[in-house]
Scaffold this active site. Structure first.
Site, PDB file in Angstrom:
ATOM      1  N   HIS A 161       2.279 -40.591  22.939  1.00 47.08           N
ATOM      2  CA  HIS A 161       1.464 -40.338  24.142  1.00 47.08           C
ATOM      3  C   HIS A 161       2.205 -40.803  25.401  1.00 47.08           C
ATOM      4  O   HIS A 161       2.141 -40.144  26.443  1.00 47.08           O
ATOM      5  CB  HIS A 161       0.135 -41.095  24.066  1.00 47.08           C
ATOM      6  CG  HIS A 161      -0.930 -40.386  23.286  1.00 47.08           C
ATOM      7  ND1 HIS A 161      -1.390 -39.138  23.621  1.00 47.08           N
ATOM      8  CD2 HIS A 161      -1.635 -40.762  22.189  1.00 47.08           C
ATOM      9  CE1 HIS A 161      -2.343 -38.772  22.760  1.00 47.08           C
ATOM     10  NE2 HIS A 161      -2.498 -39.735  21.872  1.00 47.08           N
TER      11      HIS A 161
ATOM     12  N   HIS B 275       2.199 -42.759  16.829  1.00 52.65           N
ATOM     13  CA  HIS B 275       1.267 -41.810  17.454  1.00 52.65           C
ATOM     14  C   HIS B 275       1.039 -42.191  18.925  1.00 52.65           C
ATOM     15  O   HIS B 275       1.131 -41.341  19.818  1.00 52.65           O
ATOM     16  CB  HIS B 275      -0.063 -41.823  16.680  1.00 52.65           C
ATOM     17  CG  HIS B 275      -1.137 -40.976  17.277  1.00 52.65           C
ATOM     18  ND1 HIS B 275      -1.620 -39.840  16.655  1.00 52.65           N
ATOM     19  CD2 HIS B 275      -1.830 -41.074  18.452  1.00 52.65           C
ATOM     20  CE1 HIS B 275      -2.555 -39.289  17.426  1.00 52.65           C
ATOM     21  NE2 HIS B 275      -2.701 -40.026  18.516  1.00 52.65           N
ATOM     22  N   GLU B 276       0.774 -43.468  19.170  1.00 51.80           N
ATOM     23  CA  GLU B 276       0.480 -43.913  20.539  1.00 51.80           C
ATOM     24  C   GLU B 276       1.732 -43.884  21.417  1.00 51.80           C
ATOM     25  O   GLU B 276       1.662 -43.540  22.597  1.00 51.80           O
ATOM     26  CB  GLU B 276      -0.145 -45.316  20.529  1.00 51.80           C
ATOM     27  CG  GLU B 276      -1.467 -45.433  19.764  1.00 51.80           C
ATOM     28  CD  GLU B 276      -2.513 -44.410  20.181  1.00 51.80           C
ATOM     29  OE1 GLU B 276      -2.458 -43.910  21.324  1.00 51.80           O
ATOM     30  OE2 GLU B 276      -3.389 -44.100  19.350  1.00 51.80           O
TER      31      GLU B 276
ATOM     32  N   CYS C 213      -7.048 -37.748  17.058  1.00 49.02           N
ATOM     33  CA  CYS C 213      -6.778 -38.251  18.408  1.00 49.02           C
ATOM     34  C   CYS C 213      -8.027 -38.060  19.266  1.00 49.02           C
ATOM     35  O   CYS C 213      -8.635 -36.991  19.227  1.00 49.02           O
ATOM     36  CB  CYS C 213      -5.605 -37.478  18.995  1.00 49.02           C
ATOM     37  SG  CYS C 213      -5.104 -38.026  20.619  1.00 49.02           S
TER      38      CYS C 213
HETATM   39 CO    CO Z   1      -3.860 -39.879  20.311  1.00 47.94          CO
END
Ligand code: CO
Length: 184
Positions: A153, A149-150, A107
């Site tokens: 966030h 993953h995004e 990341c």
């Molecule tokens: Co990331």
């Protein structure tokens, strides 16, 4: 324009990002800046909160060829990634997910750290384009990992939160040491 990347443990990374309501020039500028920032850092994905904007927006550089087995977040030559190969995702909602897969992730907000993370193998996601057009994307490989993953966030989560207790402790210790030494 390249923007500054928010680095762990900045509290902004814990914010729940807000839905985009207006598909305007501000959004287009944000997406363009996110692209410039991701490329400048050799990244493969970036969420808006990583440049300090709490909007439900992320971008992913889709690999040109099948990159199965490679880690997500690993540095990549930006010249290999034309801009029209970038997936822009706004207000994503997971409609379906199943299976399990372990994949190595990294990341831009936690530079230099790569760890195996378990996620769903398959996801189907509804989202909007920068023009406000509704679309659906599904994948069971690299892109599925990247999307999850995004999306994390946007919900105030980073990938190291998915590590085991022991690994997480080890990470925090290492990270504090790096911060002290001015490496981050
Ligand atoms: Co990331």
């Amino acid at each position: 324009m390249i923007r500054e990347i928010v680095v762990y443990p900045d509290k902004r990374l814990k914010l729940i990002s807000k839905e985009v309501l207006t598909f305007d020039g501000v959004l287009a500028d944000l997406l363009d800046d996110m692209y410039d920032t991701m490329i400048a850092r050799n990244g493969v994905g970036l969420a808006a909160i990583q440049v300090g904007v709490d909007a439900r927006v992320f971008i992913i550089n889709i690999p040109l060829e099948d990159k199965d087995g490679e880690s997500y977040g690993e540095e990549r030559d930006p010249n290999d990634q034309p801009k029209d190969n970038t997936l822009e995702v706004i207000n994503p909602v997971i409609m379906e997910s199943n299976g399990e897969e372990k994949f190595q992730e990294g990341c831009l907000s936690i530079p230099g750290v790569y760890e195996d993370v378990q996620r769903a193998k398959y996801v189907k996601v509804e989202y909007y384009t920068r023009q406000g057009q509704k679309k659906i994307i599904e994948d069971d490989a690299f892109l599925a990992v990247a999307i999850q993953h995004e999306l994390d966030h946007l919900n105030g989560k980073v990938f190291i939160e998915k590590l085991s207790y022991i690994k997480r402790k080890k990470f925090e210790k290492e990270w504090k040491r790096k911060q002290k030494e001015g490496l981050i």
